[in-house]
Design a protein around this motif. Structure first.
Motif, short mmCIF file in Angstrom:
data_model
loop_
_atom_site.label_atom_id
_atom_site.label_comp_id
_atom_site.label_asym_id
_atom_site.label_seq_id
_atom_site.Cartn_x
_atom_site.Cartn_y
_atom_site.Cartn_z
N ALA A 15 0.84 -1.21 0.00
CA ALA A 15 0.00 0.00 0.00
C ALA A 15 0.87 1.26 0.00
O ALA A 15 0.67 2.17 -0.81
N ASP A 34 9.36 2.88 7.08
CA ASP A 34 9.02 1.46 7.24
C ASP A 34 9.94 0.79 8.26
O ASP A 34 11.17 0.91 8.17
N ASP A 35 9.34 0.08 9.21
CA ASP A 35 10.16 -0.59 10.23
C ASP A 35 10.23 -2.10 10.01
O ASP A 35 10.50 -2.87 10.93
N ARG A 37 8.26 -4.86 9.20
CA ARG A 37 7.45 -5.94 9.81
C ARG A 37 6.32 -6.32 8.86
O ARG A 37 5.14 -6.17 9.19
N ARG A 39 3.41 -8.02 6.74
CA ARG A 39 2.44 -9.04 7.14
C ARG A 39 2.78 -10.40 6.52
O ARG A 39 2.62 -11.43 7.16
N ASN A 47 1.47 -14.90 -4.11
CA ASN A 47 0.66 -15.52 -5.17
C ASN A 47 -0.49 -14.60 -5.55
O ASN A 47 -0.84 -13.69 -4.81
N VAL A 81 7.70 5.22 12.72
CA VAL A 81 7.08 6.48 13.11
C VAL A 81 6.47 6.21 14.48
O VAL A 81 5.64 5.31 14.63
N ASP A 271 -4.32 -3.12 4.14
CA ASP A 271 -5.09 -4.05 4.98
C ASP A 271 -5.80 -3.37 6.15
O ASP A 271 -6.74 -3.95 6.71
N VAL A 279 -2.01 -8.36 -1.76
CA VAL A 279 -0.96 -7.44 -2.20
C VAL A 279 -1.49 -6.53 -3.32
O VAL A 279 -1.33 -5.30 -3.27
C1 LIG Z 1 1.26 -15.40 5.78
C2 LIG Z 1 0.63 -14.50 4.76
C3 LIG Z 1 0.80 -14.76 3.41
C4 LIG Z 1 0.22 -13.93 2.46
N1 LIG Z 1 0.34 -14.25 1.13
C5 LIG Z 1 -0.22 -13.47 0.21
C6 LIG Z 1 -0.15 -13.83 -1.17
O1 LIG Z 1 0.43 -14.85 -1.55
N2 LIG Z 1 -0.75 -12.99 -2.07
C7 LIG Z 1 -1.40 -11.86 -1.69
O2 LIG Z 1 -1.91 -11.14 -2.56
N3 LIG Z 1 -1.51 -11.51 -0.38
C8 LIG Z 1 -0.93 -12.30 0.56
N4 LIG Z 1 -1.05 -11.98 1.88
C9 LIG Z 1 -1.75 -10.71 2.26
C10 LIG Z 1 -0.78 -9.55 2.07
O3 LIG Z 1 0.43 -9.82 2.75
C11 LIG Z 1 -1.37 -8.25 2.59
O4 LIG Z 1 -2.68 -8.06 2.05
C12 LIG Z 1 -0.49 -7.07 2.19
O5 LIG Z 1 0.83 -7.26 2.64
C13 LIG Z 1 -1.04 -5.76 2.76
O6 LIG Z 1 -0.19 -4.71 2.44
P1 LIG Z 1 -0.06 -3.44 3.40
O7 LIG Z 1 0.86 -2.51 2.69
O8 LIG Z 1 -1.41 -2.96 3.80
O9 LIG Z 1 0.60 -3.97 4.76
P2 LIG Z 1 2.01 -4.71 5.04
O10 LIG Z 1 2.44 -5.50 3.87
O11 LIG Z 1 1.83 -5.43 6.32
O12 LIG Z 1 3.02 -3.51 5.22
C14 LIG Z 1 2.89 -2.61 6.29
C15 LIG Z 1 4.27 -2.08 6.65
O13 LIG Z 1 4.12 -1.02 7.59
C16 LIG Z 1 5.20 -1.08 8.51
N5 LIG Z 1 4.85 -0.36 9.74
C17 LIG Z 1 3.88 -0.66 10.65
N6 LIG Z 1 3.84 0.26 11.62
C18 LIG Z 1 4.82 1.16 11.34
C19 LIG Z 1 5.30 2.33 11.97
N7 LIG Z 1 4.75 2.82 13.08
N8 LIG Z 1 6.37 3.00 11.41
C20 LIG Z 1 6.93 2.56 10.26
N9 LIG Z 1 6.51 1.45 9.62
C21 LIG Z 1 5.47 0.75 10.14
C22 LIG Z 1 5.42 -2.57 8.71
O14 LIG Z 1 6.74 -2.81 9.16
C23 LIG Z 1 5.17 -3.11 7.30
O15 LIG Z 1 6.37 -3.24 6.58
C24 LIG Z 1 -0.52 -12.80 2.86
C25 LIG Z 1 -0.70 -12.53 4.23
C26 LIG Z 1 -0.15 -13.39 5.17
C27 LIG Z 1 -0.39 -13.13 6.63
#
Ligand SMILES: Cc1cc2nc3c(=O)[nH]c(=O)nc-3n(C[C@H](O)[C@H](O)[C@H](O)COP(=O)(O)OP(=O)(O)OC[C@H]3O[C@@H](n4cnc5c(N)ncnc54)[C@H](O)[C@@H]3O)c2cc1C
Length: 304
Positions: A15, A34-35, A37, A39, A47, A81, A271, A279
């Motif tokens: 995102a 980004d720290d 972590r 998901r 996939n 942050v 998310d 993703v």
């Molecule tokens: C085990 C697993 C497998 C998955 N496999 C798939 C797949 O195969 N295909 C698919 O489409 N989806 C998959 N997903 C779902 C997918 O991972 C998520 O929908 C997607 O990563 C969401 O993206 P996001 O950017 O919202 O959050 P995230 O990918 O979680 O990224 C959020 C980021 O924000 C950072 N963050 C949090 N708080 C702070 C802060 N205070 N300061 C700085 N940084 C911070 C975190 O470190 C992290 O890097 C999977 C999920 C899981 C749990």
């Protein structure tokens, strides 16, 4: 007020990085924090992502960061942050480096924290043999002996999907079952066993599930488990709440069409604002939130 960047992006996952790309393409300045972590860190594949299907999650981020190199208005901070405060004209963020930075807008792209069952083996197999999403992982375990851990409405919702992957299915309600008479009859007709006895622990080899062991000692051989979410979803950071952003009862930030939360100037993507978690969809909502931010910024520039 002097601004260090126009936009603070909290989270450098799908995102946040997608929001950064849109902002970069319109030459707006943004700092992605980004720290590290993510998901999907327990998983070795992304996939269901066209053109990148099956790519390693870390490789996906690396490639996306590479794409962003040409957008010189986008900066990166590898750290957390810690807090964000609203001030008259914008927002002040405290970074884990000790620095304070000023921004006009904020995008909350920090994802959610999965709540895992405490049974030994659960954490070790998460993303390997225990999955949250059939779109992400169902293909790889189609036809295998599967379990669904769910109860009530979530079981009713999830069962047809997992049964579509494999007819060799057990429903683990992990406590007293709360299923309608109709559903129970359907399950009997489909030979889907319903187990109420809570799960004690999991036996596995490497990253492969072998047996689900129940509290009473019963053993059920299974190749993989799907698990229904535990509501409400928990955001990975409390910053949105501290700014006053309202949430739905499921735990998602309430947003408008272009990602703006209930607090003006604060947007959410990925998310933490939708049940549709993947993703690709996180990328799409990042782009939408960036569009919302850009419309606000250009309009403020234009009209003064
Ligand atoms: C085990 C697993 C497998 C998955 N496999 C798939 C797949 O195969 N295909 C698919 O489409 N989806 C998959 N997903 C779902 C997918 O991972 C998520 O929908 C997607 O990563 C969401 O993206 P996001 O950017 O919202 O959050 P995230 O990918 O979680 O990224 C959020 C980021 O924000 C950072 N963050 C949090 N708080 C702070 C802060 N205070 N300061 C700085 N940084 C911070 C975190 O470190 C992290 O890097 C999977 C999920 C899981 C749990």
């Amino acid at each position: 007020m002097e601004f260090d960047y126009e936009v603070l992006i909290i989270g450098g996952g799908p995102a946040g990085l997608s929001a950064a790309m849109s902002l970069g393409r319109l030459s707006r300045t943004a700092l992605v924090c980004d720290d590290n972590r993510p998901r999907n860190a327990p998983s070795t594949h992304v996939n269901n992502f066209p053109s990148q299907d099956g790519i390693h999650p870390a490789e996906w981020r690396k490639k996306t960061r590479k794409d962003l190199e040409k957008y010189k208005t986008i900066g990166f901070f590898e750290g957390a942050v810690l807090s964000v405060h609203k001030v008259d004209q914008g927002f002040v963020a405290q970074l884990s480096s000790g620095a304070t930075r000023n921004f006009k807008k904020v995008i909350l792209a920090y994802g959610i924290q999965d709540k895992l069952l405490s049974a030994p083996g659960f954490k070790e197999l998460w993303g390997k043999s225990i999955f949250h999403c059939p779109f992400c992982h169902g293909f790889e375990v189609r036809g295998a002996s599967l379990g669904l851990i769910a109860n009530g409405e979530l079981a009713a919702h999830g069962l047809p999907m997992i049964y579509g992957l494999s007819k060799d299915l057990i429903l683990f309600t992990n406590g007293k079952a709360n299923l309608s008479e109709d559903l129970q009859e359907t399950l009997r007709g489909r030979n889907v066993e319903v187990i109420e006895e809570p799960i004690d622990h999991l036996i596995y080899e490497g990253e492969v599930l072998k047996v689900v062991v129940l509290i009473d000692g019963q053993k059920k051989e299974r190749d993989a488990l799907f698990v229904a979410p535990i509501f409400p979803f928990q955001s990975k950071s409390p910053i949105g709440e501290s700014l006053g952003c309202e949430k739905t009862e499921l735990g998602f930030y309430k947003v408008g069409e272009r990602g703006e939360t209930t607090v003006k100037g604060v947007f959410a993507a990925g998310d933490n604002m939708t049940m549709m978690q993947s993703v690709l969809l996180a990328c799409a909502s990042g782009v939408a939130a960036a569009a919302g931010v850009i419309f606000s910024l250009v309009s403020e520039d234009f009209h003064g």
